[in-house]
Design a protein around this motif. Structure first.
Motif, PDB file in Angstrom:
ATOM      1  N   UNK A 253      -8.894 -19.962   1.619  1.00  0.00           N
ATOM      2  CA  UNK A 253     -10.677 -20.683   1.700  1.00  0.00           C
ATOM      3  C   UNK A 253     -11.183 -20.122   2.439  1.00  0.00           C
ATOM      4  N   UNK A 254     -12.605 -19.890   2.210  1.00  0.00           N
ATOM      5  CA  UNK A 254     -13.370 -19.400   3.846  1.00  0.00           C
ATOM      6  C   UNK A 254     -12.970 -20.202   4.351  1.00  0.00           C
ATOM      7  N   UNK A 255     -13.255 -20.469   5.639  1.00  0.00           N
ATOM      8  CA  UNK A 255     -13.269 -20.846   6.870  1.00  0.00           C
ATOM      9  C   UNK A 255     -14.537 -21.988   6.898  1.00  0.00           C
ATOM     10  N   UNK A 256     -16.086 -20.852   7.059  1.00  0.00           N
ATOM     11  CA  UNK A 256     -16.361 -21.816   6.963  1.00  0.00           C
ATOM     12  C   UNK A 256     -17.246 -22.804   6.586  1.00  0.00           C
ATOM     13  N   UNK A 257     -17.135 -22.619   5.391  1.00  0.00           N
ATOM     14  CA  UNK A 257     -17.126 -24.111   4.097  1.00  0.00           C
ATOM     15  C   UNK A 257     -16.591 -24.488   2.881  1.00  0.00           C
ATOM     16  N   UNK A 258     -15.258 -24.239   3.313  1.00  0.00           N
ATOM     17  CA  UNK A 258     -13.739 -24.342   2.747  1.00  0.00           C
ATOM     18  C   UNK A 258     -13.376 -24.122   1.644  1.00  0.00           C
ATOM     19  N   UNK A 259     -14.310 -23.472   0.971  1.00  0.00           N
ATOM     20  CA  UNK A 259     -14.532 -23.121  -0.661  1.00  0.00           C
ATOM     21  C   UNK A 259     -13.241 -22.244  -0.629  1.00  0.00           C
TER      22      UNK A 259
END
Length: 186
Positions: free
Chosen positions: A104-110
């Motif tokens: 998961x991307x920590x910046x946008x939770x994708x």
């Protein structure tokens, strides 16, 4: 095992990054020293830190050692891109659900997942079966990323154009998982 070094915001000059409202859509800095700093960081890691299996609760840069490019979210698209400093989109939190790994991307939770056309994407906010991963150590180093495809596990590989990520029944790509230690995470 040697502890991973911090490659967080202090390593690069944040003044060289333009602001943007789109995740992963930043103007890359034009500094050659940034790439050199990242390569110096990678060279300083022990082999164990670059080839360690991904583990839930840690954040990684997922990197192809052959091309020296990493899995990056660029303008909303999952791509293989060179290290561009702190432009974002290339840190991946390793998470776990029902025994399956996810990234998961920590910046946008994708979450990194796959679609029904054998492409890897990052568009889901939830960690569901299309975003479930397993790993397998490669005998030459690194780890193969596997996804469930019916009753089989297919591998993540680099597309023929060298920029996209695709599912394959063939060999797949052996990825390095470079652990990121930052004062802003965990």
């Amino acid at each position: 095992m040697q502890e991973a070094k911090d490659i967080g915001p202090d390593l690069y000059d944040s003044a060289s990054v333009a602001d943007s409202t789109t995740a992963g859509d930043f103007t890359p800095p034009q500094s050659a020293s940034m790439a050199d700093d990242f390569e110096d960081y990678l060279d300083s890691l022990s082999l164990d830190n670059k080839t360690a299996a991904p583990w839930p609760g840690n954040t990684y840069i997922i990197r192809d050692p052959d091309s020296q490019r990493q899995i990056t979210l660029v303008r909303g698209q999952l791509r293989l891109a060179p290290h561009l400093g702190n432009q974002g989109g290339y840190h991946w939190e390793c998470i776990e659900k029902d025994g399956w790994l996810g990234f998961r991307s920590p910046s946008d939770h994708l979450h990194i997942g796959h679609d029904n056309r054998r492409n890897f994407i990052a568009s889901a906010k939830d960690h569901r079966p299309w975003e479930f991963f397993n790993t397998r150590a490669h005998p030459n180093g690194g780890h193969i990323l596997l996804v469930v495809h019916g009753w089989q596990q297919w591998k993540m590989a680099i597309s023929k154009d060298g920029r996209q990520l695709v599912e394959t029944m063939d060999e797949g790509t052996a990825w390095e998982f470079v652990k990121v230690v930052s004062r802003f995470h965990h």
